[in-house]
Design a protein around this motif. Structure first.
Motif, PDB file in Angstrom:
ATOM      1  N   ILE A 223       0.823  -1.199   0.000  1.00 13.08           N
ATOM      2  CA  ILE A 223       0.000   0.000   0.000  1.00 13.08           C
ATOM      3  C   ILE A 223       0.866   1.263   0.000  1.00 13.08           C
ATOM      4  CG2 ILE A 223      -1.684   1.310   1.346  1.00 13.08           C
ATOM      5  CD1 ILE A 223      -2.803  -1.412   2.284  1.00 13.08           C
ATOM      6  N   LEU A 224       1.994   1.219   0.733  1.00 12.19           N
ATOM      7  CA  LEU A 224       2.863   2.392   0.824  1.00 12.19           C
ATOM      8  C   LEU A 224       3.651   2.634  -0.462  1.00 12.19           C
ATOM      9  CD1 LEU A 224       4.290   2.151   4.463  1.00 12.19           C
ATOM     10  CD2 LEU A 224       2.717   3.851   3.567  1.00 12.19           C
ATOM     11  N   PHE A 225       4.282   1.589  -1.005  1.00  6.90           N
ATOM     12  CA  PHE A 225       5.178   1.755  -2.142  1.00  6.90           C
ATOM     13  C   PHE A 225       4.501   1.554  -3.494  1.00  6.90           C
ATOM     14  CE2 PHE A 225       7.988   0.692   1.432  1.00  6.90           C
ATOM     15  CZ  PHE A 225       8.866   1.760   1.365  1.00  6.90           C
ATOM     16  N   LYS A 226       3.293   1.026  -3.495  1.00 10.95           N
ATOM     17  CA  LYS A 226       2.430   0.939  -4.670  1.00 10.95           C
ATOM     18  C   LYS A 226       3.116   0.334  -5.911  1.00 10.95           C
ATOM     19  CE  LYS A 226      -0.379   4.873  -3.258  1.00 10.95           C
ATOM     20  NZ  LYS A 226      -0.919   6.202  -3.607  1.00 10.95           N
ATOM     21  N   PRO A 227       3.589  -0.924  -5.822  1.00 14.50           N
ATOM     22  CA  PRO A 227       4.077  -1.577  -7.046  1.00 14.50           C
ATOM     23  C   PRO A 227       2.949  -1.845  -8.032  1.00 14.50           C
ATOM     24  CG  PRO A 227       3.939  -3.155  -5.244  1.00 14.50           C
ATOM     25  CD  PRO A 227       3.671  -1.810  -4.651  1.00 14.50           C
ATOM     26  N   PHE A 228       1.725  -1.800  -7.552  1.00 17.73           N
ATOM     27  CA  PHE A 228       0.533  -1.904  -8.406  1.00 17.73           C
ATOM     28  C   PHE A 228      -0.622  -1.240  -7.676  1.00 17.73           C
ATOM     29  CE2 PHE A 228       1.058  -5.869  -6.018  1.00 17.73           C
ATOM     30  CZ  PHE A 228      -0.119  -5.915  -5.294  1.00 17.73           C
ATOM     31  N   LYS A 229      -1.704  -0.985  -8.404  1.00 14.81           N
ATOM     32  CA  LYS A 229      -2.895  -0.384  -7.808  1.00 14.81           C
ATOM     33  C   LYS A 229      -4.126  -1.113  -8.313  1.00 14.81           C
ATOM     34  CE  LYS A 229      -3.421   3.284 -11.300  1.00 14.81           C
ATOM     35  NZ  LYS A 229      -2.437   2.756 -12.225  1.00 14.81           N
ATOM     36  N   LEU A 230      -5.274  -0.741  -7.805  1.00 16.87           N
ATOM     37  CA  LEU A 230      -6.520  -1.370  -8.231  1.00 16.87           C
ATOM     38  C   LEU A 230      -6.716  -1.184  -9.736  1.00 16.87           C
ATOM     39  CD1 LEU A 230      -9.009  -0.340  -5.388  1.00 16.87           C
ATOM     40  CD2 LEU A 230      -7.766  -2.473  -5.645  1.00 16.87           C
TER      41      LEU A 230
ATOM     42  N   ALA B 272       2.351 -12.503 -10.921  1.00 16.00           N
ATOM     43  CA  ALA B 272       3.129 -12.772  -9.714  1.00 16.00           C
ATOM     44  C   ALA B 272       2.919 -14.211  -9.293  1.00 16.00           C
ATOM     45  CB  ALA B 272       2.723 -11.824  -8.584  1.00 16.00           C
ATOM     46  N   HIS B 273       4.014 -14.879  -8.973  1.00 15.68           N
ATOM     47  CA  HIS B 273       3.980 -16.264  -8.501  1.00 15.68           C
ATOM     48  C   HIS B 273       3.211 -17.176  -9.456  1.00 15.68           C
ATOM     49  CE1 HIS B 273       5.895 -15.412  -4.624  1.00 15.68           C
ATOM     50  NE2 HIS B 273       5.234 -14.273  -4.673  1.00 15.68           N
ATOM     51  N   GLY B 274       3.442 -16.958 -10.749  1.00 17.51           N
ATOM     52  CA  GLY B 274       2.840 -17.816 -11.759  1.00 17.51           C
ATOM     53  C   GLY B 274       1.389 -17.522 -12.055  1.00 17.51           C
ATOM     54  N   GLU B 275       0.833 -16.483 -11.468  1.00 15.78           N
ATOM     55  CA  GLU B 275      -0.566 -16.123 -11.693  1.00 15.78           C
ATOM     56  C   GLU B 275      -0.653 -14.746 -12.340  1.00 15.78           C
ATOM     57  OE1 GLU B 275      -2.809 -18.250 -11.244  1.00 15.78           O
ATOM     58  OE2 GLU B 275      -1.976 -19.682  -9.818  1.00 15.78           O
ATOM     59  N   THR B 276      -1.583 -14.608 -13.293  1.00 18.74           N
ATOM     60  CA  THR B 276      -1.786 -13.334 -13.978  1.00 18.74           C
ATOM     61  C   THR B 276      -3.250 -12.939 -13.852  1.00 18.74           C
ATOM     62  OG1 THR B 276      -0.036 -13.821 -15.586  1.00 18.74           O
ATOM     63  CG2 THR B 276      -1.608 -12.094 -16.167  1.00 18.74           C
ATOM     64  N   GLY B 277      -3.487 -11.687 -13.504  1.00 18.32           N
ATOM     65  CA  GLY B 277      -4.867 -11.225 -13.374  1.00 18.32           C
ATOM     66  C   GLY B 277      -4.926  -9.744 -13.073  1.00 18.32           C
TER      67      GLY B 277
ATOM     68  N   ASN C  70       0.048 -11.395   0.967  1.00 14.25           N
ATOM     69  CA  ASN C  70       0.872 -10.208   0.770  1.00 14.25           C
ATOM     70  C   ASN C  70       2.322 -10.399   1.189  1.00 14.25           C
ATOM     71  OD1 ASN C  70      -1.123  -8.597  -0.351  1.00 14.25           O
ATOM     72  ND2 ASN C  70      -1.848  -7.888   1.629  1.00 14.25           N
ATOM     73  N   GLY C  71       2.567 -11.350   2.108  1.00 14.09           N
ATOM     74  CA  GLY C  71       3.934 -11.596   2.544  1.00 14.09           C
ATOM     75  C   GLY C  71       4.824 -12.042   1.398  1.00 14.09           C
ATOM     76  N   ILE C  72       4.384 -13.069   0.682  1.00 11.85           N
ATOM     77  CA  ILE C  72       5.191 -13.563  -0.440  1.00 11.85           C
ATOM     78  C   ILE C  72       5.087 -12.625  -1.635  1.00 11.85           C
ATOM     79  CG2 ILE C  72       4.995 -15.967   0.289  1.00 11.85           C
ATOM     80  CD1 ILE C  72       2.895 -16.380  -1.857  1.00 11.85           C
ATOM     81  N   LEU C  73       3.978 -11.900  -1.745  1.00  5.38           N
ATOM     82  CA  LEU C  73       3.804 -10.980  -2.872  1.00  5.38           C
ATOM     83  C   LEU C  73       4.765  -9.800  -2.761  1.00  5.38           C
ATOM     84  CD1 LEU C  73       2.100 -10.529  -5.415  1.00  5.38           C
ATOM     85  CD2 LEU C  73       0.484  -9.253  -4.024  1.00  5.38           C
ATOM     86  N   SER C  74       4.939  -9.275  -1.554  1.00  8.39           N
ATOM     87  CA  SER C  74       5.818  -8.120  -1.368  1.00  8.39           C
ATOM     88  C   SER C  74       7.290  -8.487  -1.467  1.00  8.39           C
ATOM     89  CB  SER C  74       5.546  -7.464  -0.010  1.00  8.39           C
ATOM     90  OG  SER C  74       5.844  -8.359   1.052  1.00  8.39           O
ATOM     91  N   ASN C  75       7.620  -9.769  -1.253  1.00  6.18           N
ATOM     92  CA  ASN C  75       9.021 -10.205  -1.307  1.00  6.18           C
ATOM     93  C   ASN C  75       9.385 -10.887  -2.619  1.00  6.18           C
ATOM     94  OD1 ASN C  75       9.796  -9.386   1.341  1.00  6.18           O
ATOM     95  ND2 ASN C  75       8.640 -11.105   2.180  1.00  6.18           N
ATOM     96  N   GLY C  76       8.414 -11.055  -3.514  1.00  9.69           N
ATOM     97  CA  GLY C  76       8.669 -11.744  -4.775  1.00  9.69           C
ATOM     98  C   GLY C  76       8.696 -10.790  -5.962  1.00  9.69           C
ATOM     99  N   LYS C  77       8.874 -11.384  -7.142  1.00  8.69           N
ATOM    100  CA  LYS C  77       8.909 -10.606  -8.379  1.00  8.69           C
ATOM    101  C   LYS C  77       7.489 -10.347  -8.860  1.00  8.69           C
ATOM    102  CE  LYS C  77      10.116 -12.548 -12.280  1.00  8.69           C
ATOM    103  NZ  LYS C  77      10.918 -13.181 -13.338  1.00  8.69           N
ATOM    104  N   ILE C  78       7.205  -9.099  -9.178  1.00  5.87           N
ATOM    105  CA  ILE C  78       5.891  -8.693  -9.678  1.00  5.87           C
ATOM    106  C   ILE C  78       6.068  -8.069 -11.051  1.00  5.87           C
ATOM    107  CG2 ILE C  78       3.860  -7.257  -9.286  1.00  5.87           C
ATOM    108  CD1 ILE C  78       4.609  -7.236  -6.298  1.00  5.87           C
ATOM    109  N   LYS C  79       5.331  -8.561 -12.019  1.00  5.77           N
ATOM    110  CA  LYS C  79       5.357  -7.974 -13.364  1.00  5.77           C
ATOM    111  C   LYS C  79       4.050  -7.199 -13.554  1.00  5.77           C
ATOM    112  CE  LYS C  79       7.093 -10.468 -16.652  1.00  5.77           C
ATOM    113  NZ  LYS C  79       7.263 -11.495 -17.717  1.00  5.77           N
ATOM    114  N   ASN C  80       4.174  -5.878 -13.687  1.00  8.42           N
ATOM    115  CA  ASN C  80       3.011  -5.004 -13.825  1.00  8.42           C
ATOM    116  C   ASN C  80       2.850  -4.624 -15.288  1.00  8.42           C
ATOM    117  OD1 ASN C  80       1.108  -2.888 -13.785  1.00  8.42           O
ATOM    118  ND2 ASN C  80       1.684  -2.313 -11.708  1.00  8.42           N
TER     119      ASN C  80
END
Length: 256
Positions: A118-125, A131-136, A160-170
């Motif tokens: 929420i603070l660093f906003k790697p993505f928004k609504l 992320a983690h093999g899932e796209t949506g 959110n724990g694994i999401l914030s520490n993993g690779k996110i493709k936006n």
């Protein structure tokens, strides 16, 4: 003798009433004012965060955190005004908090991850992420997890724990996206003509951006085919349509 005991009892009660009445009145006043003040401060804090465009999930969470922190402080203040010893109560509360924290380590990790997102906003609504093999598409950012809706209308919750520490493709953050379409043609075909036809097609396609400039480049020379890639830029919403149109057109010009 009985009358004396009754008199002593009433004297004791009278003494206690006289002693504790002022404390009780002050405690009630503090309680009533405190209840109003905690609600007022919480509402004001939420309004300020909304004006500053703070993420709604974060503003609600911070508002609730402020509310319950103030209510706990109010409770401790009220019971201390009544003459009740609060040091042991605070110690018990701290010990209980430590025990709950140790038992909920995984949840606390997800909680911390939610705050970081929420603070660093790697993505928004509304963003489409992988992320983690899932796209949506991001449907909701919760404190402990993030809710995604896939292209096939499936709901996925990622902690959110694994999401914030993993690779996110936006895919949505920059607004536009490049489609890289791999195609093959035989050595007997006229590659220059194929390239020219594809470039002419993409130059007139209304959904394909002309800046950055579309490209058709040789990607690989295998034993039997020329492997090339068509690179075009388009808006995120048009990506699937543009990719499909190019593949459909290429079928008419590419020879194997």
């Amino acid at each position: 003798m009985r009358a004396i005991e009754i008199q002593n009892y009433f004297e004791t009660v009278k003494k206690l009433v006289l002693e504790y009445s002022p404390k009780f009145v002050v405690a009630v006043i503090i309680l009533l004012v405190g209840l109003w003040a905690t609600s007022f401060i919480t509402r004001t804090a939420k309004k300020l965060m909304i004006k500053r465009n703070v993420e709604l999930t974060l503003s609600n969470f911070i508002g609730n955190l402020i509310f319950w922190t103030l209510r706990i402080l109010l409770f401790v203040t009220v019971i201390s005004k009544l003459g009740i010893e609060t040091s042991s109560f605070v110690a018990i509360l701290g010990a209980a908090g430590l025990a709950v924290g140790l038992s909920l380590q995984g949840s606390l990790s997800n909680f911390a991850g939610g705050i970081l997102i929420i603070l660093f906003k790697p993505f928004k609504l509304g963003d489409t992420i992988e992320a983690h093999g899932e796209t949506g598409k991001v449907a909701e950012i919760l404190i402990f997890s993030t809710k995604l809706i896939t292209a096939t209308n499936q709901v996925i919750y990622i902690p959110n724990g694994i999401l914030s520490n993993g690779k996110i493709k936006n895919y949505s953050q920059l607004g536009i996206r490049r489609a890289d379409l791999i195609l093959k043609t035989s050595y007997q075909s006229n590659f220059s003509e194929i390239k020219s036809n594809i470039l002419s097609f993409v130059a007139t396609h209304e959904l394909i951006l002309q800046e950055p400039k579309p490209e058709v480049l040789v990607n690989e020379l295998s034993e039997t085919t020329i492997v090339f890639v068509v690179k075009v830029w388009t808006n995120n919403a048009d990506f699937a349509k543009v990719s499909s149109d190019i593949l459909e057109f290429s079928k008419t010009v590419v020879k194997l």
